[in-house]
Design an enzyme around this catalytic site. Sequence first.
Site, PDB file in Angstrom:
ATOM      1  N   GLY A 149       0.733  -1.154   0.166  1.00  0.00           N
ATOM      2  CA  GLY A 149       0.113  -0.006  -0.103  1.00  0.00           C
ATOM      3  C   GLY A 149       1.090   1.121  -0.014  1.00  0.00           C
ATOM      4  CB  CYS A 150      -0.152   4.697  -0.878  1.00  0.00           C
ATOM      5  SG  CYS A 150      -1.974   4.877  -0.189  1.00  0.00           S
ATOM      6  CE1 TYR A 151      -1.206   7.949   4.891  1.00  0.00           C
ATOM      7  CE2 TYR A 151      -3.135   6.711   4.659  1.00  0.00           C
ATOM      8  CZ  TYR A 151      -2.367   8.078   4.725  1.00  0.00           C
ATOM      9  OH  TYR A 151      -3.320   9.064   4.820  1.00  0.00           O
TER      10      TYR A 151
END
Length: 341
Positions: A149-151
């Site tokens: 994921g991005c986070y």
Amino acid sequence: MTDVAIVGASGYTARELIQLLVRHPGARVRMATSRQDEAPRLDTLHPSLTGRIDLACEPFDPDRVASAASVAFLALPHGASMAATPGLRARGVRVIDLSADYRLNDPRVYADWYDHEHTDPAGLEEAVYGLPELYREAIPPAGLIANPGCYTSTAILALAPLVARDVIERSGIIIDAKSGVSGAGRSPKLTTHYPECNESLSAYGVGRHRHTPEIEQVLGDIGRSSGGGEPVEVIFTPHLVPMDRGILATIYAEPKGPASEHDLMDLYRSYYEDSPFVRVVGRLPATKDSAFSNFCDLTVRVVRGRILVIACLDNLIKGAAGVAVQNFNLMTGHPETTALL
């Protein structure tokens, strides 16, 4: 030339992915699927693709995907990917999954954080976590990639050198992160409705955000591989920022001994010297520096005895579609940077 399919083509991540793949010299997008009844054309879903690809979406069918492509990118919601993946893998299709369905090793942890049972535990056993900077050797032969994921990419890349070199205490790590609205996806929601989020900054998922166990799992793996057995515990607080794209994280950690900025910067440069998409910078990075690129920019500071890491990336590219193409490149024998620079 590798024929690929985009399973779930209507979202922002799928749009970015197709834009990268249509200029990839070794990839050909042969098929796209959509759960919309009218089976729209890609350039209707995403007008920016007009004149770049001539393809209409189809309903998902694993036999048709397998007949058209050897690699499938799954840009589906959580829960939908684990329903589609087993049929594709049984037909020999290699899968790069951009949802969270295969990122957590333990199905019980998945059920606890995602509020439903995992229906493909065999896939969990097979999946390789697709962060090339940390798992570059395991990705090329993999049949199933769990795209991060991005986070999580932001936080893990920011903390990995400190955990790997046993520089910080592994509990009490604070991750304060801000994301643009595109990180919430394309489907309309009240919280991302323009009058609700514009000119407003808000925290969400406090203490229960689903990326927390993913961050702790990967950093724990890094710690164990370097000889430290204790788990990693983080306090992760995400915030919604009224901008289209980008993530910036400010991370606070307690050093185990005296820490100097010079030595820490040298550590980061050494750790990422073979990672073309991590830029260790002396300045304080900003989201515009990495926007529309596959770069993660990060720097380190020491403030009142604490280590601060500031990192940013584009949530739709390095946080999703770009790293998926990195994984595709490694799986298919292309240079890691192909179509990404």
